[in-house]
Scaffold this motif. Structure first.
Motif, PDB file in Angstrom:
ATOM      1  N   ASP A  60       0.268 110.027  52.176  1.00 53.83           N
ATOM      2  CA  ASP A  60       1.604 109.433  52.064  1.00 53.83           C
ATOM      3  C   ASP A  60       2.531 110.416  51.352  1.00 53.83           C
ATOM      4  O   ASP A  60       2.795 110.293  50.157  1.00 53.83           O
ATOM      5  CB  ASP A  60       1.525 108.120  51.285  1.00 53.83           C
ATOM      6  N   PRO A  61       3.038 111.429  52.078  1.00 53.13           N
ATOM      7  CA  PRO A  61       3.850 112.481  51.445  1.00 53.13           C
ATOM      8  C   PRO A  61       5.139 111.978  50.808  1.00 53.13           C
ATOM      9  O   PRO A  61       5.692 112.643  49.930  1.00 53.13           O
ATOM     10  CB  PRO A  61       4.142 113.441  52.606  1.00 53.13           C
ATOM     11  N   GLU A  62       5.615 110.799  51.205  1.00 51.24           N
ATOM     12  CA  GLU A  62       6.858 110.285  50.643  1.00 51.24           C
ATOM     13  C   GLU A  62       6.730 109.966  49.155  1.00 51.24           C
ATOM     14  O   GLU A  62       7.720 110.031  48.420  1.00 51.24           O
ATOM     15  CB  GLU A  62       7.299 109.034  51.413  1.00 51.24           C
ATOM     16  N   ILE A  63       5.545 109.603  48.720  1.00 50.24           N
ATOM     17  CA  ILE A  63       5.372 109.262  47.302  1.00 50.24           C
ATOM     18  C   ILE A  63       4.410 110.208  46.581  1.00 50.24           C
ATOM     19  O   ILE A  63       4.273 110.133  45.359  1.00 50.24           O
ATOM     20  CB  ILE A  63       4.875 107.816  47.127  1.00 50.24           C
ATOM     21  N   ALA A  64       3.743 111.095  47.325  1.00 56.62           N
ATOM     22  CA  ALA A  64       2.734 111.974  46.715  1.00 56.62           C
ATOM     23  C   ALA A  64       3.303 112.796  45.574  1.00 56.62           C
ATOM     24  O   ALA A  64       2.613 113.060  44.577  1.00 56.62           O
ATOM     25  CB  ALA A  64       2.126 112.886  47.779  1.00 56.62           C
TER      26      ALA A  64
END
Length: 319
Positions: free
Chosen positions: A164-168
């Motif tokens: 989940d790159p949006e929150i990583a």
């Protein structure tokens, strides 16, 4: 006063661990009183196997980690993200604990009006497991550090967050114990959800967490009360009858009454603001707020720079 002799091996272990101290002293002392030869105490042998410099892997006199709990949750590590598995009740608990945390920071009039209501808020999730609470808090904009004593839990959490790159970029995981952290006054909030009942030293755990909170910051906890109903429902019912969690997940002797938790918080400069009872319905897999705190309950406290009065009252509400 009777002098009790310990062999060198037992003395060394006793100086560096809290693992079954009384039994270790009693056994070794009895051996040396009856036989002056070197003690072959199995407890000492087991304790000496820990050779890591990390508190999470090396029990010592200054740790809150219970090695039995460490072993228990290591075996369960692969189940964190199975929403129908061992932790499914914790997944649904997010419907209560996430709004509780969010609403402490957001005014009533602002609820739902912000995409990221926790933006710029620094949160420490203690006992973060596989990240099932850490990630939702990050989705609300918070920058979250998850810390857990089980290394495999951290690996599971890191693998999941990488998808989940949006929150990583807003999540960081640490393998260790909360007392290992030295950044006093760093976090806007510390969360310890379903953790207190698994530590070896509650007062040390609370103190370590409180030191990390900024003045005016929050400490959120959920745990289990030490009552006969909690034994019947949370231990016998949930573990052995309904199989909601594996047998042995909880030790009723480590449950803590709200008033004892409140006292520990007040001794560390915190003022308890809210206390909620929590009820789980296994038929529909849903948690609800209730006024009764006999079994599960949630509590949050605020860190203050002003003096705390030990007899301050707290508010109990249906939420």
């Amino acid at each position: 006063m009777t002098s009790l002799r310990l062999c060198h091996k037992c003395y060394t272990v006793l100086s560096n661990t809290r693992t079954k101290q009384y039994q270790l002293i009693k056994t070794c002392g009895k051996v040396l009183q009856n036989n002056p030869r070197k003690c072959q105490n199995s407890i000492a042998t087991q304790s000496l196997r820990f050779n890591s410099t990390s508190t999470a892997d090396n029990p010592n006199v200054n740790t809150t980690i219970d090695q039995d709990e460490h072993h228990k949750f290591t075996k369960l590590a692969s189940h964190w993200w199975d929403e129908k598995g061992e932790f499914y009740a914790l997944h649904t608990m997010n419907r209560l604990r996430i709004p509780l945390i969010r609403d402490a920071f957001v005014d009533v009039t602002d609820k739902g009006s912000k995409i990221f209501p926790l933006k710029d808020i620094l949160i420490l999730d203690v006992g973060s497991g596989g990240g099932i609470l850490t990630e939702p808090l990050a989705r609300l904009g918070a920058t979250v550090t998850g810390i857990d004593m089980v290394e495999e839990n951290i690996r599971i959490a890191q693998t999941h967050i990488s998808q989940d790159p949006e929150i990583a970029g807003r999540v960081n995981y640490i393998h260790g114990a909360v007392e290992d952290l030295t950044e006093e006054g760093k976090f806007d909030a510390v969360v310890a959800s379903e953790v207190v009942e698994h530590v070896s030293d509650v007062d040390m755990f609370i103190s370590s967490c409180c030191k990390l909170i900024k003045p005016g910051g929050y400490f959120f906890l959920t745990t289990l009360n030490k009552t006969y109903p909690s034994y019947l429902l949370a231990v016998l019912g949930a573990e052995h009858l309904l199989k909601i969690v594996p047998p042995g997940t909880h030790d009723w002797n480590k449950f803590i009454p709200p008033e004892d938790l409140q006292l520990s918080l007040e001794q560390n400069g915190m003022t308890v603001r809210l206390l909620h009872g929590m009820c789980y319905n296994p038929v529909i897999n849903r948690w609800s707020w209730i006024s009764n705190t006999n079994i599960n309950y949630a509590m949050y406290a605020v860190k203050s720079t002003q003096s705390i009065h030990p007899h301050d009252t707290i508010e109990q509400t249906d939420y």
